[in-house]
Design a protein around this motif. Sequence first.
Motif, PDB file in Angstrom:
ATOM      1  N   ASP A 222       0.858  -1.184   0.000  1.00 42.38           N
ATOM      2  CA  ASP A 222       0.000   0.000   0.000  1.00 42.38           C
ATOM      3  C   ASP A 222       0.894   1.234   0.000  1.00 42.38           C
ATOM      4  N   GLN A 223       0.858   1.985  -1.103  1.00 40.04           N
ATOM      5  CA  GLN A 223       1.790   3.104  -1.272  1.00 40.04           C
ATOM      6  C   GLN A 223       1.615   4.170  -0.199  1.00 40.04           C
ATOM      7  N   ARG A 224       0.429   4.252   0.405  1.00 35.15           N
ATOM      8  CA  ARG A 224       0.198   5.267   1.430  1.00 35.15           C
ATOM      9  C   ARG A 224       1.057   5.000   2.665  1.00 35.15           C
ATOM     10  N   LEU A 225       1.388   3.720   2.897  1.00 41.18           N
ATOM     11  CA  LEU A 225       2.298   3.369   3.989  1.00 41.18           C
ATOM     12  C   LEU A 225       3.724   3.225   3.483  1.00 41.18           C
ATOM     13  N   LEU A 226       3.839   2.594   2.311  1.00 40.15           N
ATOM     14  CA  LEU A 226       5.165   2.254   1.804  1.00 40.15           C
ATOM     15  C   LEU A 226       6.015   3.490   1.533  1.00 40.15           C
ATOM     16  N   LEU A 227       5.425   4.529   0.932  1.00 41.08           N
ATOM     17  CA  LEU A 227       6.234   5.687   0.534  1.00 41.08           C
ATOM     18  C   LEU A 227       6.847   6.412   1.733  1.00 41.08           C
ATOM     19  N   PRO A 228       6.045   6.790   2.757  1.00 40.02           N
ATOM     20  CA  PRO A 228       6.693   7.455   3.906  1.00 40.02           C
ATOM     21  C   PRO A 228       7.645   6.524   4.650  1.00 40.02           C
ATOM     22  N   ALA A 229       7.283   5.256   4.766  1.00 37.93           N
ATOM     23  CA  ALA A 229       8.161   4.318   5.484  1.00 37.93           C
ATOM     24  C   ALA A 229       9.478   4.143   4.740  1.00 37.93           C
ATOM     25  N   ALA A 230       9.421   4.085   3.402  1.00 37.89           N
ATOM     26  CA  ALA A 230      10.646   3.938   2.618  1.00 37.89           C
ATOM     27  C   ALA A 230      11.531   5.169   2.783  1.00 37.89           C
ATOM     28  N   ALA A 231      10.912   6.355   2.802  1.00 35.02           N
ATOM     29  CA  ALA A 231      11.697   7.584   2.964  1.00 35.02           C
ATOM     30  C   ALA A 231      12.431   7.569   4.308  1.00 35.02           C
ATOM     31  N   LEU A 232      11.720   7.179   5.371  1.00 37.56           N
ATOM     32  CA  LEU A 232      12.344   7.124   6.700  1.00 37.56           C
ATOM     33  C   LEU A 232      13.444   6.066   6.749  1.00 37.56           C
ATOM     34  N   ALA A 233      13.139   4.873   6.260  1.00 35.40           N
ATOM     35  CA  ALA A 233      14.097   3.775   6.331  1.00 35.40           C
ATOM     36  C   ALA A 233      15.324   4.064   5.476  1.00 35.40           C
ATOM     37  N   GLY A 234      15.096   4.662   4.300  1.00 34.60           N
ATOM     38  CA  GLY A 234      16.225   5.013   3.437  1.00 34.60           C
ATOM     39  C   GLY A 234      17.128   6.026   4.107  1.00 34.60           C
ATOM     40  N   GLY A 235      16.498   7.035   4.749  1.00 30.81           N
ATOM     41  CA  GLY A 235      17.283   8.029   5.478  1.00 30.81           C
ATOM     42  C   GLY A 235      18.090   7.390   6.588  1.00 30.81           C
ATOM     43  N   ALA A 236      17.445   6.487   7.327  1.00 30.57           N
ATOM     44  CA  ALA A 236      18.136   5.828   8.439  1.00 30.57           C
ATOM     45  C   ALA A 236      19.308   4.987   7.922  1.00 30.57           C
ATOM     46  N   LEU A 237      19.078   4.255   6.824  1.00 23.40           N
ATOM     47  CA  LEU A 237      20.137   3.387   6.296  1.00 23.40           C
ATOM     48  C   LEU A 237      21.348   4.198   5.841  1.00 23.40           C
ATOM     49  N   LEU A 238      21.094   5.305   5.140  1.00 21.74           N
ATOM     50  CA  LEU A 238      22.224   6.065   4.623  1.00 21.74           C
ATOM     51  C   LEU A 238      22.959   6.791   5.756  1.00 21.74           C
ATOM     52  N   THR A 239      22.219   7.230   6.790  1.00 18.66           N
ATOM     53  CA  THR A 239      22.871   7.842   7.950  1.00 18.66           C
ATOM     54  C   THR A 239      23.790   6.822   8.623  1.00 18.66           C
ATOM     55  N   LEU A 240      23.286   5.626   8.781  1.00 18.96           N
ATOM     56  CA  LEU A 240      24.078   4.543   9.383  1.00 18.96           C
ATOM     57  C   LEU A 240      25.313   4.236   8.532  1.00 18.96           C
ATOM     58  N   ALA A 241      25.101   4.090   7.238  1.00 18.43           N
ATOM     59  CA  ALA A 241      26.206   3.751   6.345  1.00 18.43           C
ATOM     60  C   ALA A 241      27.253   4.853   6.358  1.00 18.43           C
ATOM     61  N   ASP A 242      26.782   6.109   6.402  1.00 14.10           N
ATOM     62  CA  ASP A 242      27.726   7.227   6.399  1.00 14.10           C
ATOM     63  C   ASP A 242      28.534   7.255   7.694  1.00 14.10           C
ATOM     64  N   THR A 243      27.867   6.968   8.829  1.00 22.56           N
ATOM     65  CA  THR A 243      28.589   6.941  10.107  1.00 22.56           C
ATOM     66  C   THR A 243      29.663   5.851  10.078  1.00 22.56           C
ATOM     67  N   LEU A 244      29.301   4.695   9.563  1.00 19.11           N
ATOM     68  CA  LEU A 244      30.275   3.600   9.442  1.00 19.11           C
ATOM     69  C   LEU A 244      31.405   4.006   8.504  1.00 19.11           C
ATOM     70  N   ALA A 245      31.050   4.638   7.389  1.00 20.19           N
ATOM     71  CA  ALA A 245      32.055   5.022   6.403  1.00 20.19           C
ATOM     72  C   ALA A 245      33.083   5.954   7.022  1.00 20.19           C
ATOM     73  N   ARG A 246      32.635   6.780   7.982  1.00 17.02           N
ATOM     74  CA  ARG A 246      33.507   7.766   8.603  1.00 17.02           C
ATOM     75  C   ARG A 246      34.354   7.140   9.696  1.00 17.02           C
ATOM     76  N   THR A 247      33.861   6.068  10.331  1.00 20.74           N
ATOM     77  CA  THR A 247      34.484   5.591  11.566  1.00 20.74           C
ATOM     78  C   THR A 247      35.201   4.257  11.455  1.00 20.74           C
ATOM     79  N   VAL A 248      34.819   3.406  10.506  1.00 19.47           N
ATOM     80  CA  VAL A 248      35.343   2.037  10.486  1.00 19.47           C
ATOM     81  C   VAL A 248      36.861   2.006  10.444  1.00 19.47           C
ATOM     82  N   ILE A 249      37.472   2.754   9.532  1.00 17.40           N
ATOM     83  CA  ILE A 249      38.932   2.784   9.473  1.00 17.40           C
ATOM     84  C   ILE A 249      39.421   4.221   9.654  1.00 17.40           C
ATOM     85  N   ALA A 250      38.777   4.945  10.633  1.00 20.96           N
ATOM     86  CA  ALA A 250      39.142   6.329  10.899  1.00 20.96           C
ATOM     87  C   ALA A 250      40.629   6.403  11.217  1.00 20.96           C
TER      88      ALA A 250
END
Lengths: 281, 261
Positions: A222-250
């Motif tokens: 149901d796009q009414r749920l999927l679209l906002p949830a995807a936006a939130l989850a995508g934001g969370a995933l990229l924030t996480l990935a970026d934090t790892l990218a900055r810290t893993v081999i800092a």
Amino acid sequence: MQVVQDLRLPRSLAAFACGGLLALAGALMQVLLRNPLADPYVLGISGGAAVGALAAMLLGVGAGLGLEAAAFAGALAAMLLVFGLARGEGSWTQTRLLLTGVIVAAGCGAVVALMLSIAPEHKLRGMLFWLMGDAGQSDDPRPALATLALGLAAALFLARELNLLARGALLAASLGARVAGLRLALYFLASLLTAVAVTSVGSVGFVGLVVPHLVRLALGNDQRLLLPAAALAGGALLTLADTLARTVIAPQQLPVGVLTALIGVPVFLFLLARAPRAEHL
Amino acid sequence: MSAILTARGLAVSIAGQAVASGLDLDLAAGECLVVLGRNGVGKTTLLTALAGLRAPDAGALELAGRTYAALGPRGAARLRGVLPQHQGDAFPATVLETVLIGRHPHLARWQWEGPADAAIARAALAAVDMAGFAARPLHTLSGGERQRVAIAALLAQTPRLYCLDEPLAHLDLGHQVAVLDLMRQRARAEGAAVLMVLHDVNLAARYADRALLLHGDGRFDLGAAATVLDGERLTRLYGHPLRELRDAGRVWFVPETGGHG
């Protein structure tokens, strides 16, 4: 404190906004092409942005705003090119759109390879980092955040009609959707969201493909749920990935696109291997 | 009885090939019209044109006294429902979600389906003998069950004109008759009109008030089913010999089989 305000916070906000933009754009592309394997880059938007950005770097106009302007111009050029070619004499099928986009993307890929091969040594590293995606290049997260808010509002406005479109053009039309206009809106919306994301963090892979899938598994289609949830989850995933990218081999930094792909590839292969079995349960 | 659908001088073609030209039609409330013809003569094309989803080459169409342009897509969707030949399920969905899709034209833009819509959807599922399937994922159903879910979605739309493209596809014999009974009952009880493409001439003869035979070159026969459906005409229509058998006061058409004529 100063570090948090001036460096970390804008960077994290930019990562969140762009992850949200890419996941939202991916979900919209999947409805537009009625293909769960579509992602925001399948129609050549990121290829166009890459050509623009790398050309700017190669010509030496690639400082800050000039680079972003060039990437955005490249993305828009690819969007209009695909749209113009796919439109043809009015017939606008998913297959034609997909084929045109894939061909334009392939062409852009060839131009990118050409530019990389003739680029001088000292510019090569910056160009490669741009291609793999890097949230560190964005200094102002506000345009991306504003685009995400507006894009999500526009997507939610159309959400129930997208539910119809996902089930086929004829059925959608018979239930009162203006299919041609809806597809047009969907195409330009998804393309613009992608262009803004790619302009500020480069072509970060797999967020736009995997996140809509994960959300669909959890919440249904149901796009009414999927679209906002995807936006939130995508934001969370990229924030996480970026934090790892900055810290893993800092103190050394990894391109964030590498991390999303490293997370994304196994998750996606797992889903893909599971899907055909689920079909025949 | 007022006409739900009227066509005047309708001309429809696909890829330069005429499907029907000069078609005049009044489809009244309670009436069932069956479209018959060989593969590829344009039955689906004509059905989508009559449903206002494909522009005809010429002629005028009115649904409940207004043109499709005047009704707009949403207004038309409240009066006319279509069962497409193919159901798209590229994405996962449950049976109930799929049936609730039919409520779309009755909801405002930001409105969600309420208990009343869910009740309509569940009643529609019960009407096609799928009452226990509401929570099932669509991809776990058989072809015939999916077809009945699609019919339930159409029922949930509560249109006054039902346009069905091969509604009996994938259905077993019992459900074929049940669906046709259901459509006839809807037509009679709710004053709806039914327009459907069928391939079974015997079921067409039993359920249709009128029949429209498409010959593939723009010519057609339109008339009361009892007069239009005869062995000779059907033999020409399908290009295959049909034998007429008489039993229980009815005529039954049986295709001749090769060599055993």
